[in-house]
Design an enzyme around this catalytic site. Structure first.
Site, PDB file in Angstrom:
ATOM      1  N   MET A 136      63.401  24.367 144.874  1.00  0.00           N
ATOM      2  CA  MET A 136      64.570  24.007 144.070  1.00  0.00           C
ATOM      3  C   MET A 136      64.366  22.624 143.435  1.00  0.00           C
ATOM      4  O   MET A 136      63.353  22.375 142.821  1.00  0.00           O
ATOM      5  CB  MET A 136      65.839  24.095 144.901  1.00  0.00           C
ATOM      6  N   SER A 137      65.324  21.729 143.619  1.00  0.00           N
ATOM      7  CA  SER A 137      65.287  20.462 142.875  1.00  0.00           C
ATOM      8  C   SER A 137      64.343  19.418 143.449  1.00  0.00           C
ATOM      9  O   SER A 137      64.252  18.318 142.908  1.00  0.00           O
ATOM     10  CB  SER A 137      66.695  19.885 142.760  1.00  0.00           C
ATOM     11  N   ILE A 138      63.607  19.746 144.504  1.00  0.00           N
ATOM     12  CA  ILE A 138      62.477  18.889 144.855  1.00  0.00           C
ATOM     13  C   ILE A 138      61.513  18.811 143.682  1.00  0.00           C
ATOM     14  O   ILE A 138      60.788  17.825 143.507  1.00  0.00           O
ATOM     15  CB  ILE A 138      61.790  19.405 146.135  1.00  0.00           C
TER      16      ILE A 138
END
Length: 412
Positions: A101-103
């Site tokens: 995801m937003s990593i």
């Protein structure tokens, strides 16, 4: 019912889907190359699962309890670059990529840091001087620094529950006209540089900027600038939209071990061990990370005025990285919705990685309990004394709601 592009983010399908993204959605490879792998030598240490932690509601528990209660798919714990512990759920394995995801945002931020260090990217330059297609959008007048720190004045609501919010509309465009076509239609609502507001569109613009100044697609940039030089063990992959553009805000899929290596790279100031006179190889210029860790009054003042001060009191955001005061010193965080996390503590020299499949994109109690658990692990492994409890309020995990075509919304 089979897992598909419409339901892959919904429970119970996500527990399988997050380990098998390439079987559901289009991806592009991020190759590790043929270079040496950074070793993660096993070290003897106390069992981190048995470390005691005080949950956000005041109840006592063990780290094992917290991980079991927060839909953990995998975890890895490093100290001083050594492997203390790792575990994988039934669908996972050490060599299997998982949705991060937003990593992804933090990895794209690191790409920008390398390009800046090499003189290819001027962070003070106006965005539209690099990507002319944005000249008619709300990004006119914004600098690269504004988007790095999510401080543009562009209107973009990161509201996962509202189907008419910009983040949900962006999801619709990924499966139809594409990511960049959506970005050029965004408008400004306030002056650039005056506020911090978490918005996935900023990372997508940053990725576009990186591709334009380098003339190279994002999958190849991550491969050659980050993955290969940091000594990744496995190939990764990144989701792409209908026209083949990488999803810079939430598309990375990687193994837990390689995310731990990325966390160790951030902990070590952007360098990795190497044979030779100097003993290290620079991957990310050290100034990039020094500036991010060194909070100033400006970064704090805009963070205080943002919704994230509730979830991370005392925190700040810089270069696509989160920072917060932890129980054992300041902590760097890379976060993704549904419970993806890299937790980096300089004071305890620990890196903790967690993959999860939370039933909902945001689970504030799960996030706070995980932060407390990883703080406690670092303190126990290092023998450090705690610096006080800064986690006063429940938090919100930032990420990206994603729709993979014309079906029901998913989240990424």
């Amino acid at each position: 019912m089979e897992v598909n592009a419409d339901n892959w983010q919904q429970p119970p399908f996500n527990r399988w889907a997050y380990w098998h993204i390439e079987d559901i959605l289009p991806t592009q490879p991020i190759l590790r190359g043929t270079g040496p792998v950074r070793a993660l030598p096993a070290v003897e240490a106390l069992d981190p699962l048995q470390v005691n932690v005080i949950r956000s509601n005041g109840e006592e528990a063990t780290v094992a309890d917290v991980l079991a209660d927060t839909y953990t798919d995998a975890y890895v714990v490093l100290q001083d670059g050594g492997l203390v512990a790792e575990w994988y759920g039934s669908e996972g394995a050490a060599d299997r990529p998982h949705a991060t995801m937003s990593i992804t945002k933090s990895v794209v931020g690191a790409v920008a840091g390398v390009l800046a260090d090499r003189g290819l990217l001027d962070v003070g330059r106006p965005v539209v001087d690099i990507v002319g297609e944005l000249a008619g959008s709300g990004y006119a007048g914004a600098t690269v620094r504004d988007i790095l720190d999510m401080r543009s004045g562009v209107r973009f609501r990161e509201d996962y529950t509202d189907p008419q919010s910009e983040v949900r509309l962006l999801s619709d465009w990924l499966g139809t006209r594409g990511l960049y076509e959506y970005l050029v239609g965004l408008s400004a609502e306030t002056a650039h540089g005056q506020r911090f507001l978490y918005r996935s569109a900023e990372s997508d613009v940053l990725g576009w900027v990186c591709e334009r100044v380098s003339g190279t697609p994002m999958a190849e940039l991550i491969s050659t600038l980050i993955w290969q030089p940091m000594g990744a063990e496995f190939d990764a992959e990144i989701l792409c939209d209908t026209v083949g553009t990488a999803i810079h805000d939430g598309g990375l899929c990687a193994t837990a071990r390689d995310l731990a290596r990325f966390g160790q790279l951030l902990l070590d100031g952007g360098v990795v061990p190497e044979d030779g006179d100097d003993g290290v190889r620079t991957v990310i210029g050290p100034r990039w990370l020094r500036e991010a860790w060194a909070v100033d009054a400006d970064a704090r003042s805009v963070f205080i005025e943002s919704p994230n001060e509730v979830s991370m009191p005392g925190g700040w955001y810089r270069n696509q990285l989160w920072f917060r005061p932890g129980l054992f010193g300041d902590v760097l965080l890379c976060l993704g919705i549904h419970g993806q996390m890299i937790h980096v503590s300089r004071r305890t020299r620990t890196v903790c990685v967690k993959f999860s499949t939370w039933p909902q994109a945001q689970q504030p109690r799960f996030m706070q309990d995980t932060l407390r658990a990883f703080d406690a692990v670092g303190g126990a492994l290092s023998g450090r004394q705690r610096m006080g409890d800064k986690h006063r309020l429940p938090g919100i995990v930032s990420g990206m709601t994603r729709r993979s075509g014309a079906g029901n919304p998913g989240q990424c």
